[in-house]
Design a protein around this motif. Structure first.
Motif, PDB file in Angstrom:
ATOM      1  N   ASN A   5       0.541  -1.123   0.048  1.00 19.34           N
ATOM      2  CA  ASN A   5      -0.142   0.047  -0.129  1.00 19.34           C
ATOM      3  C   ASN A   5       0.556   1.070   0.387  1.00 19.34           C
ATOM      4  O   ASN A   5       2.164   1.195   1.190  1.00 19.34           O
ATOM      5  CB  ASN A   5      -0.704   0.492   1.669  1.00 19.34           C
ATOM      6  CG  ASN A   5      -1.741  -0.882   1.455  1.00 19.34           C
ATOM      7  OD1 ASN A   5      -2.465  -1.065   2.701  1.00 19.34           O
ATOM      8  ND2 ASN A   5      -2.207  -1.893  -0.161  1.00 19.34           N
ATOM      9  N   GLU A  47      -3.014   0.528  -3.280  1.00 15.18           N
ATOM     10  CA  GLU A  47      -2.535  -0.912  -3.718  1.00 15.18           C
ATOM     11  C   GLU A  47      -1.996  -2.024  -4.810  1.00 15.18           C
ATOM     12  O   GLU A  47      -2.175  -1.213  -5.982  1.00 15.18           O
ATOM     13  CB  GLU A  47      -3.784  -2.168  -3.605  1.00 15.18           C
ATOM     14  CG  GLU A  47      -3.341  -3.179  -2.948  1.00 15.18           C
ATOM     15  CD  GLU A  47      -4.568  -4.355  -2.888  1.00 15.18           C
ATOM     16  OE1 GLU A  47      -5.285  -4.116  -1.358  1.00 15.18           O
ATOM     17  OE2 GLU A  47      -5.270  -4.824  -3.598  1.00 15.18           O
ATOM     18  N   ASP A  79       3.227   0.790   3.043  1.00 12.89           N
ATOM     19  CA  ASP A  79       3.572  -0.311   4.200  1.00 12.89           C
ATOM     20  C   ASP A  79       3.965  -1.161   3.069  1.00 12.89           C
ATOM     21  O   ASP A  79       3.127  -1.661   2.834  1.00 12.89           O
ATOM     22  CB  ASP A  79       1.453  -0.235   4.464  1.00 12.89           C
ATOM     23  CG  ASP A  79       1.611  -1.540   5.587  1.00 12.89           C
ATOM     24  OD1 ASP A  79       2.798  -1.450   5.849  1.00 12.89           O
ATOM     25  OD2 ASP A  79       0.490  -1.068   5.584  1.00 12.89           O
ATOM     26  N   LYS A  81       5.170  -5.224   3.420  1.00 10.70           N
ATOM     27  CA  LYS A  81       4.775  -6.848   4.289  1.00 10.70           C
ATOM     28  C   LYS A  81       5.987  -7.445   3.633  1.00 10.70           C
ATOM     29  O   LYS A  81       5.385  -7.399   1.907  1.00 10.70           O
ATOM     30  CB  LYS A  81       3.823  -6.931   5.087  1.00 10.70           C
ATOM     31  CG  LYS A  81       4.478  -7.544   5.803  1.00 10.70           C
ATOM     32  CD  LYS A  81       2.350  -8.266   6.437  1.00 10.70           C
ATOM     33  CE  LYS A  81       1.712  -8.561   5.961  1.00 10.70           C
ATOM     34  NZ  LYS A  81       0.699  -9.109   6.823  1.00 10.70           N
ATOM     35  N   VAL A  85       0.565  -6.826   1.512  1.00  6.74           N
ATOM     36  CA  VAL A  85      -0.357  -6.422   2.434  1.00  6.74           C
ATOM     37  C   VAL A  85      -1.425  -5.765   1.478  1.00  6.74           C
ATOM     38  O   VAL A  85      -1.543  -5.042   0.495  1.00  6.74           O
ATOM     39  CB  VAL A  85      -0.178  -5.457   2.917  1.00  6.74           C
ATOM     40  CG1 VAL A  85       1.342  -4.325   3.531  1.00  6.74           C
ATOM     41  CG2 VAL A  85      -0.689  -5.366   4.389  1.00  6.74           C
ATOM     42  N   MET A  87      -5.195  -2.991   0.901  1.00  5.66           N
ATOM     43  CA  MET A  87      -6.251  -2.546   1.922  1.00  5.66           C
ATOM     44  C   MET A  87      -7.091  -2.775   2.339  1.00  5.66           C
ATOM     45  O   MET A  87      -7.832  -3.313   3.749  1.00  5.66           O
ATOM     46  CB  MET A  87      -6.664  -1.384   0.976  1.00  5.66           C
ATOM     47  CG  MET A  87      -5.923  -0.384  -0.038  1.00  5.66           C
ATOM     48  SD  MET A  87      -6.540   0.949  -0.690  1.00  5.66           S
ATOM     49  CE  MET A  87      -7.183  -0.054  -2.368  1.00  5.66           C
ATOM     50  N   GLU A  89      -6.930  -5.935   4.130  1.00  2.00           N
ATOM     51  CA  GLU A  89      -7.415  -6.610   5.090  1.00  2.00           C
ATOM     52  C   GLU A  89      -7.195  -5.856   6.493  1.00  2.00           C
ATOM     53  O   GLU A  89      -7.541  -6.065   7.459  1.00  2.00           O
ATOM     54  CB  GLU A  89      -6.095  -7.469   4.611  1.00  2.00           C
ATOM     55  CG  GLU A  89      -4.887  -7.393   5.010  1.00  2.00           C
ATOM     56  CD  GLU A  89      -3.696  -7.902   4.934  1.00  2.00           C
ATOM     57  OE1 GLU A  89      -2.481  -8.243   5.563  1.00  2.00           O
ATOM     58  OE2 GLU A  89      -2.939  -8.769   3.238  1.00  2.00           O
ATOM     59  N   LYS A  90      -6.637  -5.001   5.895  1.00  3.08           N
ATOM     60  CA  LYS A  90      -6.558  -3.932   7.339  1.00  3.08           C
ATOM     61  C   LYS A  90      -7.629  -2.605   7.797  1.00  3.08           C
ATOM     62  O   LYS A  90      -7.500  -2.384   8.548  1.00  3.08           O
ATOM     63  CB  LYS A  90      -5.350  -2.823   6.755  1.00  3.08           C
ATOM     64  CG  LYS A  90      -3.673  -3.296   6.372  1.00  3.08           C
ATOM     65  CD  LYS A  90      -3.178  -1.970   6.397  1.00  3.08           C
ATOM     66  CE  LYS A  90      -2.965  -1.670   4.857  1.00  3.08           C
ATOM     67  NZ  LYS A  90      -1.971  -0.915   4.691  1.00  3.08           N
ATOM     68  N   VAL A  91      -8.947  -3.296   6.477  1.00  3.65           N
ATOM     69  CA  VAL A  91      -9.863  -2.318   6.975  1.00  3.65           C
ATOM     70  C   VAL A  91     -11.809  -3.624   7.178  1.00  3.65           C
ATOM     71  O   VAL A  91     -12.387  -2.702   7.717  1.00  3.65           O
ATOM     72  CB  VAL A  91     -10.023  -1.588   6.321  1.00  3.65           C
ATOM     73  CG1 VAL A  91      -9.070  -0.465   5.873  1.00  3.65           C
ATOM     74  CG2 VAL A  91     -10.658  -1.471   4.335  1.00  3.65           C
TER      75      VAL A  91
END
Length: 99
Positions: A5, A47, A79, A81, A85, A87, A89-91
């Motif tokens: 991201n 993303e 961001d 990883k 990663v 968006m 999965e984060k929200v």
């Protein structure tokens, strides 16, 4: 290369002080890029692969200049990883399910 991201905020300096029309041009660059993105009240999050996303940020800055900005300050967050990663999965836990 992992999916990551990148969030960015453009702060254009424009003679008439109406920054929204210039910021809209930066967002158009993101929309036309084809990458997944989300526009927020303070920044836009995208993303994809790092090189592609940074190129979009550069094009967005140029779009601001082309729209009349004499200067553009851009804030960028990355961001990263190694396994990737998204968006979503984060929200996801904050989104309402509309079944």
């Amino acid at each position: 290369m992992p999916v990551i991201n990148v969030s960015f905020q453009v702060l254009p300096q424009v003679p008439d002080g109406d920054i929204y029309k210039v910021v809209d041009k930066a967002i158009e660059v993101v929309q036309q890029s084809g990458v997944p993105y989300e526009v927020g009240p303070m920044e836009t999050t995208m993303e994809g692969e790092l090189d592609e996303l940074l190129e979009i940020v550069k094009r967005a800055q140029q779009a601001c200049v082309d729209a009349g900005a004499s200067r553009v300050v851009t804030l960028v967050k990355i961001d990263y990883k190694p396994e990737g990663v998204t968006m979503a999965e984060k929200v996801a836990k904050y989104r309402l399910c509309l079944d």
